[in-house]
Design a protein around this motif. Sequence first.
Motif, PDB file in Angstrom:
ATOM      1  N   PRO A  81       0.838  -1.208   0.000  1.00 43.33           N
ATOM      2  CA  PRO A  81       0.000   0.000   0.000  1.00 43.33           C
ATOM      3  C   PRO A  81       0.872   1.257   0.000  1.00 43.33           C
ATOM      4  O   PRO A  81       1.985   1.251   0.527  1.00 43.33           O
ATOM      5  N   PRO A  82       0.382   2.345  -0.568  1.00 40.63           N
ATOM      6  CA  PRO A  82       1.166   3.575  -0.553  1.00 40.63           C
ATOM      7  C   PRO A  82       1.273   4.138   0.862  1.00 40.63           C
ATOM      8  O   PRO A  82       0.336   4.050   1.658  1.00 40.63           O
ATOM      9  N   ALA A  83       2.418   4.710   1.151  1.00 39.29           N
ATOM     10  CA  ALA A  83       2.685   5.237   2.497  1.00 39.29           C
ATOM     11  C   ALA A  83       1.724   6.356   2.882  1.00 39.29           C
ATOM     12  O   ALA A  83       1.437   6.540   4.071  1.00 39.29           O
ATOM     13  N   PHE A  84       1.203   7.094   1.902  1.00 44.08           N
ATOM     14  CA  PHE A  84       0.317   8.204   2.258  1.00 44.08           C
ATOM     15  C   PHE A  84      -0.922   7.725   2.998  1.00 44.08           C
ATOM     16  O   PHE A  84      -1.471   8.452   3.820  1.00 44.08           O
ATOM     17  N   ILE A  85      -1.367   6.500   2.743  1.00 46.51           N
ATOM     18  CA  ILE A  85      -2.528   5.969   3.474  1.00 46.51           C
ATOM     19  C   ILE A  85      -2.202   5.904   4.963  1.00 46.51           C
ATOM     20  O   ILE A  85      -2.984   6.346   5.806  1.00 46.51           O
ATOM     21  N   ALA A  86      -1.043   5.372   5.282  1.00 43.49           N
ATOM     22  CA  ALA A  86      -0.642   5.242   6.684  1.00 43.49           C
ATOM     23  C   ALA A  86      -0.432   6.605   7.337  1.00 43.49           C
ATOM     24  O   ALA A  86      -0.881   6.828   8.475  1.00 43.49           O
ATOM     25  N   TRP A  87       0.230   7.509   6.646  1.00 39.85           N
ATOM     26  CA  TRP A  87       0.535   8.813   7.239  1.00 39.85           C
ATOM     27  C   TRP A  87      -0.726   9.653   7.445  1.00 39.85           C
ATOM     28  O   TRP A  87      -0.873  10.328   8.463  1.00 39.85           O
ATOM     29  N   ILE A  88      -1.646   9.612   6.488  1.00 40.93           N
ATOM     30  CA  ILE A  88      -2.900  10.358   6.666  1.00 40.93           C
ATOM     31  C   ILE A  88      -3.718   9.741   7.784  1.00 40.93           C
ATOM     32  O   ILE A  88      -4.311  10.451   8.607  1.00 40.93           O
ATOM     33  N   LEU A  89      -3.743   8.429   7.846  1.00 43.10           N
ATOM     34  CA  LEU A  89      -4.447   7.739   8.935  1.00 43.10           C
ATOM     35  C   LEU A  89      -3.865   8.134  10.288  1.00 43.10           C
ATOM     36  O   LEU A  89      -4.605   8.423  11.237  1.00 43.10           O
ATOM     37  N   LEU A  90      -2.561   8.193  10.384  1.00 43.94           N
ATOM     38  CA  LEU A  90      -1.914   8.594  11.638  1.00 43.94           C
ATOM     39  C   LEU A  90      -2.201  10.051  11.987  1.00 43.94           C
ATOM     40  O   LEU A  90      -2.509  10.365  13.143  1.00 43.94           O
ATOM     41  N   ALA A  91      -2.115  10.936  11.010  1.00 43.30           N
ATOM     42  CA  ALA A  91      -2.393  12.360  11.278  1.00 43.30           C
ATOM     43  C   ALA A  91      -3.829  12.544  11.744  1.00 43.30           C
ATOM     44  O   ALA A  91      -4.097  13.271  12.709  1.00 43.30           O
ATOM     45  N   TRP A  92      -4.757  11.900  11.087  1.00 42.31           N
ATOM     46  CA  TRP A  92      -6.167  11.983  11.455  1.00 42.31           C
ATOM     47  C   TRP A  92      -6.392  11.431  12.868  1.00 42.31           C
ATOM     48  O   TRP A  92      -7.151  11.999  13.653  1.00 42.31           O
ATOM     49  N   THR A  93      -5.696  10.355  13.199  1.00 41.66           N
ATOM     50  CA  THR A  93      -5.827   9.755  14.523  1.00 41.66           C
ATOM     51  C   THR A  93      -5.309  10.686  15.611  1.00 41.66           C
ATOM     52  O   THR A  93      -5.909  10.792  16.687  1.00 41.66           O
ATOM     53  N   VAL A  94      -4.212  11.378  15.360  1.00 41.72           N
ATOM     54  CA  VAL A  94      -3.675  12.327  16.336  1.00 41.72           C
ATOM     55  C   VAL A  94      -4.672  13.459  16.573  1.00 41.72           C
ATOM     56  O   VAL A  94      -4.930  13.847  17.721  1.00 41.72           O
ATOM     57  N   VAL A  95      -5.253  13.979  15.511  1.00 38.93           N
ATOM     58  CA  VAL A  95      -6.269  15.031  15.657  1.00 38.93           C
ATOM     59  C   VAL A  95      -7.446  14.501  16.471  1.00 38.93           C
ATOM     60  O   VAL A  95      -7.936  15.160  17.394  1.00 38.93           O
ATOM     61  N   ASP A  96      -7.900  13.298  16.150  1.00 35.49           N
ATOM     62  CA  ASP A  96      -9.006  12.677  16.882  1.00 35.49           C
ATOM     63  C   ASP A  96      -8.660  12.502  18.358  1.00 35.49           C
ATOM     64  O   ASP A  96      -9.481  12.765  19.235  1.00 35.49           O
ATOM     65  N   ALA A  97      -7.439  12.080  18.642  1.00 35.33           N
ATOM     66  CA  ALA A  97      -7.015  11.862  20.027  1.00 35.33           C
ATOM     67  C   ALA A  97      -6.995  13.159  20.819  1.00 35.33           C
ATOM     68  O   ALA A  97      -7.334  13.173  22.010  1.00 35.33           O
ATOM     69  N   VAL A  98      -6.606  14.253  20.175  1.00 39.51           N
ATOM     70  CA  VAL A  98      -6.580  15.551  20.848  1.00 39.51           C
ATOM     71  C   VAL A  98      -8.001  16.040  21.143  1.00 39.51           C
ATOM     72  O   VAL A  98      -8.284  16.567  22.211  1.00 39.51           O
ATOM     73  N   ILE A  99      -8.903  15.821  20.188  1.00 40.34           N
ATOM     74  CA  ILE A  99     -10.275  16.292  20.338  1.00 40.34           C
ATOM     75  C   ILE A  99     -11.085  15.407  21.279  1.00 40.34           C
ATOM     76  O   ILE A  99     -11.793  15.899  22.157  1.00 40.34           O
ATOM     77  N   LEU A 101     -10.342  12.503  23.711  1.00 44.35           N
ATOM     78  CA  LEU A 101      -9.349  11.694  24.401  1.00 44.35           C
ATOM     79  C   LEU A 101      -9.855  10.297  24.732  1.00 44.35           C
ATOM     80  O   LEU A 101      -9.139   9.311  24.578  1.00 44.35           O
ATOM     81  N   PHE A 102     -11.087  10.173  25.165  1.00 44.19           N
ATOM     82  CA  PHE A 102     -11.591   8.888  25.647  1.00 44.19           C
ATOM     83  C   PHE A 102     -12.418   8.169  24.595  1.00 44.19           C
ATOM     84  O   PHE A 102     -13.609   7.937  24.759  1.00 44.19           O
ATOM     85  N   THR A 103     -11.768   7.847  23.479  1.00 50.68           N
ATOM     86  CA  THR A 103     -12.347   7.024  22.431  1.00 50.68           C
ATOM     87  C   THR A 103     -11.335   5.923  22.118  1.00 50.68           C
ATOM     88  O   THR A 103     -10.192   5.988  22.574  1.00 50.68           O
ATOM     89  N   PRO A 104     -11.717   4.950  21.328  1.00 52.55           N
ATOM     90  CA  PRO A 104     -10.762   3.862  21.030  1.00 52.55           C
ATOM     91  C   PRO A 104      -9.750   4.181  19.931  1.00 52.55           C
ATOM     92  O   PRO A 104      -9.296   3.306  19.218  1.00 52.55           O
ATOM     93  N   TRP A 105      -9.350   5.448  19.816  1.00 48.56           N
ATOM     94  CA  TRP A 105      -8.376   5.840  18.799  1.00 48.56           C
ATOM     95  C   TRP A 105      -7.046   5.090  18.890  1.00 48.56           C
ATOM     96  O   TRP A 105      -6.358   4.950  17.873  1.00 48.56           O
ATOM     97  N   PRO A 106      -6.639   4.561  20.053  1.00 44.04           N
ATOM     98  CA  PRO A 106      -5.368   3.820  20.057  1.00 44.04           C
ATOM     99  C   PRO A 106      -5.352   2.617  19.112  1.00 44.04           C
ATOM    100  O   PRO A 106      -4.288   2.223  18.629  1.00 44.04           O
ATOM    101  N   ILE A 107      -6.515   2.061  18.802  1.00 50.20           N
ATOM    102  CA  ILE A 107      -6.568   0.938  17.853  1.00 50.20           C
ATOM    103  C   ILE A 107      -6.120   1.406  16.477  1.00 50.20           C
ATOM    104  O   ILE A 107      -5.312   0.751  15.809  1.00 50.20           O
ATOM    105  N   ILE A 108      -6.630   2.543  16.033  1.00 51.57           N
ATOM    106  CA  ILE A 108      -6.246   3.074  14.728  1.00 51.57           C
ATOM    107  C   ILE A 108      -4.808   3.586  14.754  1.00 51.57           C
ATOM    108  O   ILE A 108      -4.082   3.474  13.762  1.00 51.57           O
ATOM    109  N   LEU A 109      -4.372   4.116  15.883  1.00 51.72           N
ATOM    110  CA  LEU A 109      -2.975   4.526  16.021  1.00 51.72           C
ATOM    111  C   LEU A 109      -2.062   3.318  15.829  1.00 51.72           C
ATOM    112  O   LEU A 109      -1.080   3.374  15.078  1.00 51.72           O
ATOM    113  N   LEU A 110      -2.392   2.216  16.476  1.00 49.62           N
ATOM    114  CA  LEU A 110      -1.616   0.986  16.331  1.00 49.62           C
ATOM    115  C   LEU A 110      -1.641   0.510  14.878  1.00 49.62           C
ATOM    116  O   LEU A 110      -0.599   0.138  14.320  1.00 49.62           O
TER     117      LEU A 110
END
Length: 136
Positions: A81-99, A101-110
């Motif tokens: 898979p292209p790396a941009f999929i992973a990097w966009i997924l990670l960036a989106w997850t960080v934004v979600d985690a900041v907004i 905090l108490f959601t299951p975002w660590p699964i997507i981070l992993l």
Amino acid sequence: MIKLAGWLIVFYGSAHTLGALFVLGAVRHADAWFSGALWREDLTDMSPANSALWLSVDSFGVPLILVGLTVLWMNGRGVTPPAFIAWILLAWTVVDAVILLFTPWPIILLAGILLVLGIRRAEHEGPMTSHVRPGR
């Protein structure tokens, strides 16, 4: 790593969508969804039916299932898979985690981390070999 990341993404998207529909009860608004009741509704002042729609069917859950299945499909055919999929997924997850905090975002981070590591490993090992017959 790529395969596990793909399954985690599918799991998260499925759990989110099905959980919203059936655990949180969004499905009880389906009559309003299919009656046209939401067509003229203001998105800035959502009704419970509209909120339930955006939490379930129109959430990020379904696109995440699509992304996860695409990653699995590519991996199964020997395509990294292209790396941009992973990097966009990670960036989106960080934004979600900041907004939220108490959601299951660590699964997507992993999943994002595993995807980045798997893609990097694949790039260092060279082209993946495919076990699929040509033309499929």
